[in-house]
Design a protein around this motif. Sequence first.
Motif, PDB file in Angstrom:
ATOM      1  N   ILE A 282      20.232 -11.315 -50.437  1.00  9.76           N
ATOM      2  CA  ILE A 282      21.524 -11.754 -50.976  1.00  9.76           C
ATOM      3  C   ILE A 282      22.025 -12.972 -50.189  1.00  9.76           C
ATOM      4  O   ILE A 282      22.567 -13.923 -50.756  1.00  9.76           O
ATOM      5  CB  ILE A 282      22.539 -10.578 -51.001  1.00  9.76           C
ATOM      6  CG1 ILE A 282      23.647 -10.843 -51.999  1.00  9.76           C
ATOM      7  CG2 ILE A 282      23.089 -10.268 -49.658  1.00  9.76           C
ATOM      8  CD1 ILE A 282      24.473  -9.603 -52.308  1.00  9.76           C
ATOM      9  N   ARG A 283      21.766 -12.958 -48.874  1.00  9.28           N
ATOM     10  CA  ARG A 283      22.180 -14.115 -48.068  1.00  9.28           C
ATOM     11  C   ARG A 283      21.314 -15.324 -48.397  1.00  9.28           C
ATOM     12  O   ARG A 283      21.792 -16.455 -48.464  1.00  9.28           O
ATOM     13  CB  ARG A 283      22.120 -13.785 -46.579  1.00  9.28           C
ATOM     14  CG  ARG A 283      23.267 -12.884 -46.166  1.00  9.28           C
ATOM     15  CD  ARG A 283      23.280 -12.512 -44.697  1.00  9.28           C
ATOM     16  NE  ARG A 283      24.428 -11.668 -44.399  1.00  9.28           N
ATOM     17  CZ  ARG A 283      24.473 -10.347 -44.575  1.00  9.28           C
ATOM     18  NH1 ARG A 283      23.415  -9.707 -45.044  1.00  9.28           N
ATOM     19  NH2 ARG A 283      25.559  -9.664 -44.297  1.00  9.28           N
ATOM     20  N   ALA A 284      20.014 -15.081 -48.605  1.00 13.41           N
ATOM     21  CA  ALA A 284      19.126 -16.196 -48.944  1.00 13.41           C
ATOM     22  C   ALA A 284      19.537 -16.809 -50.286  1.00 13.41           C
ATOM     23  O   ALA A 284      19.564 -18.031 -50.440  1.00 13.41           O
ATOM     24  CB  ALA A 284      17.674 -15.717 -48.988  1.00 13.41           C
ATOM     25  N   LEU A 285      19.923 -15.962 -51.240  1.00 14.93           N
ATOM     26  CA  LEU A 285      20.358 -16.484 -52.538  1.00 14.93           C
ATOM     27  C   LEU A 285      21.638 -17.304 -52.378  1.00 14.93           C
ATOM     28  O   LEU A 285      21.789 -18.368 -52.986  1.00 14.93           O
ATOM     29  CB  LEU A 285      20.566 -15.332 -53.533  1.00 14.93           C
ATOM     30  CG  LEU A 285      21.037 -15.725 -54.940  1.00 14.93           C
ATOM     31  CD1 LEU A 285      20.071 -16.697 -55.609  1.00 14.93           C
ATOM     32  CD2 LEU A 285      21.206 -14.488 -55.819  1.00 14.93           C
TER      33      LEU A 285
ATOM     34  N   ALA B 128      15.637 -17.926 -45.889  1.00 12.60           N
ATOM     35  CA  ALA B 128      14.413 -17.190 -45.546  1.00 12.60           C
ATOM     36  C   ALA B 128      13.525 -18.058 -44.651  1.00 12.60           C
ATOM     37  O   ALA B 128      13.363 -19.260 -44.882  1.00 12.60           O
ATOM     38  CB  ALA B 128      13.680 -16.811 -46.818  1.00 12.60           C
ATOM     39  N   ASP B 129      12.956 -17.427 -43.634  1.00 13.44           N
ATOM     40  CA  ASP B 129      12.088 -18.125 -42.687  1.00 13.44           C
ATOM     41  C   ASP B 129      10.654 -18.059 -43.222  1.00 13.44           C
ATOM     42  O   ASP B 129      10.073 -16.986 -43.363  1.00 13.44           O
ATOM     43  CB  ASP B 129      12.219 -17.407 -41.337  1.00 13.44           C
ATOM     44  CG  ASP B 129      11.293 -17.974 -40.273  1.00 13.44           C
ATOM     45  OD1 ASP B 129      10.442 -18.819 -40.617  1.00 13.44           O
ATOM     46  OD2 ASP B 129      11.428 -17.566 -39.105  1.00 13.44           O
TER      47      ASP B 129
ATOM     48  N   THR C 189       8.910 -12.472 -50.725  1.00 15.88           N
ATOM     49  CA  THR C 189      10.121 -13.009 -51.349  1.00 15.88           C
ATOM     50  C   THR C 189      10.458 -14.348 -50.705  1.00 15.88           C
ATOM     51  O   THR C 189      10.729 -14.415 -49.515  1.00 15.88           O
ATOM     52  CB  THR C 189      11.286 -12.016 -51.177  1.00 15.88           C
ATOM     53  OG1 THR C 189      10.889 -10.787 -51.781  1.00 15.88           O
ATOM     54  CG2 THR C 189      12.551 -12.515 -51.826  1.00 15.88           C
ATOM     55  N   VAL C 190      10.391 -15.392 -51.514  1.00 18.78           N
ATOM     56  CA  VAL C 190      10.525 -16.738 -50.952  1.00 18.78           C
ATOM     57  C   VAL C 190      11.525 -17.549 -51.749  1.00 18.78           C
ATOM     58  O   VAL C 190      11.704 -17.331 -52.955  1.00 18.78           O
ATOM     59  CB  VAL C 190       9.176 -17.465 -50.977  1.00 18.78           C
ATOM     60  CG1 VAL C 190       8.217 -16.880 -49.970  1.00 18.78           C
ATOM     61  CG2 VAL C 190       8.565 -17.461 -52.366  1.00 18.78           C
ATOM     62  N   PRO C 191      12.189 -18.503 -51.100  1.00 18.04           N
ATOM     63  CA  PRO C 191      13.153 -19.333 -51.814  1.00 18.04           C
ATOM     64  C   PRO C 191      12.492 -20.071 -52.972  1.00 18.04           C
ATOM     65  O   PRO C 191      11.297 -20.349 -52.940  1.00 18.04           O
ATOM     66  CB  PRO C 191      13.623 -20.331 -50.755  1.00 18.04           C
ATOM     67  CG  PRO C 191      13.274 -19.730 -49.470  1.00 18.04           C
ATOM     68  CD  PRO C 191      12.116 -18.833 -49.689  1.00 18.04           C
ATOM     69  N   VAL C 192      13.331 -20.376 -53.934  1.00 16.05           N
ATOM     70  CA  VAL C 192      12.834 -21.088 -55.104  1.00 16.05           C
ATOM     71  C   VAL C 192      12.201 -22.406 -54.645  1.00 16.05           C
ATOM     72  O   VAL C 192      12.757 -23.117 -53.821  1.00 16.05           O
ATOM     73  CB  VAL C 192      14.016 -21.347 -56.052  1.00 16.05           C
ATOM     74  CG1 VAL C 192      13.543 -22.110 -57.277  1.00 16.05           C
ATOM     75  CG2 VAL C 192      14.644 -20.023 -56.426  1.00 16.05           C
TER      76      VAL C 192
END
Length: 429
Positions: free
Chosen positions: A262-265, A96-97, A123-126
Amino acid sequence: MGSRIGVIGTGYVGLTTGACLAHLGHQVVCADVVPERIERLSRADVPILEAGLDELVAEGLRSGQLRFVLGAEGAVADAEFVYLCVQTPQGADGSADLTFIQTAAAEIGPLLESEAIVINKSTVPVGSTRVVEQALGRADVSVVSNPEFLREGSAVHDFLHPDRVVIGADDQGAAIRVAGLYLGLAAPLQVTDPASAETIKYASNAFLATKISYVNAIAAVCEAVGADVNDVVLGMGYDKRIGEAFLRPGPGWGGSCFGKDIRALGRIAEEAGYDFDLLKGVINVNEEQFERVAEKVVRRAGGDVEGVTVAVWGLTFKARTDDLRDSPSLEIVRRLRARGARVQAYDPAVPRSSEDDRLTGIELFDDPYAACAGASVLAVLTEWDEFKWLDFDKVGEAMASPRVVDARNLLDRAALVRRGFELEGIGRA
Ligand code: UGA
């Protein structure tokens, strides 16, 4: 007595959040950087199709609970809570950017009231709560993760009747204050740490996409063995451990969230040293599904669509939205056009006058029957309810040959067959 709330970003999430919070009795100011959007919203002209949102925006403006301002400053000054609802697009490597969210946080940092709470809905990365904290540069301001689970098309309903409210915070006091904003909602409240809250969002979206890819794979098996996927899903769904929700077979999942999340995960897992192979399968099944539906159309047209007119009903990524982002329908249309088909399309949310670049090369119609004129096959790609109630005698008369590929298993098969149609669905004979 409501709280004073600022909302940064008036996309699907920000606008729905702002309008619903105003409806719950809070004093809400929504900010965006696009002047035209603010100007339209200020006169209750909602630029997206979202059930119930027009009414809530009009209600908020009328009561004075909801205002729209250009630039973050007017929304942040005086606010006890500031929601970040900016986009987190997919970066070049699938992750995610965070540029938008970092820019927004850096901008509002110096403007925030002391002891304000910043609530992240993007929605942001952990681990991004930390990134926001750093960009804000304010020791007295807590950052709380509060992921959204809003489906486009029913976002207002989902906000006001959530299955759960998730709050991820290190500071229990901040979590309790944020929980207080949702007192009007009857929903389980889960307070956890920020990393878990952020993971809940990704894990939920990826699981939903997995359910759909699973049922689409089962549909392929059904076709091969002569079973009916609708009956199979009914039988599976009676099992409470499975449930029937999100097991509707179709042309593949799309929209602005599933593919990106799903790609970010997958990237998050990879960076953590875990190869999340299952997710790759989920994506592959989805891409194959686009091809499988395109193939069905080609087969119905006699094996070749070069120069053949194909009618398409439904261009949006699902019904009850006007959103074309990552629409399976457009992906299938692209594949048909690449094989030489002439595509005539009708979608209740996409007017003939639409100048959207994604529609280039598609002949648009404002009438479902006109879109069928001279077509060898009709492909139903989005599950708009109104398609069910059309006059199929008229459809049959308009078409060169009465053949339908129903990629949503939407139409009444017996009724169409009675009218002389050849009909092929998904996962059934
Ligand atoms: C999704 C999630 O459902 C929301 O909970 C989440 O908050 C949102 O993403 C987000 O992350 O912002 P949305 O993308 O609006 O919501 O749409 P969905 O209703 O989930 O549908 C996604 C795709 O799956 C559509 O293409 C739809 O046609 C397809 N789908 C859905 C199926 O093919 N079968 C089903 O049974 C359900």
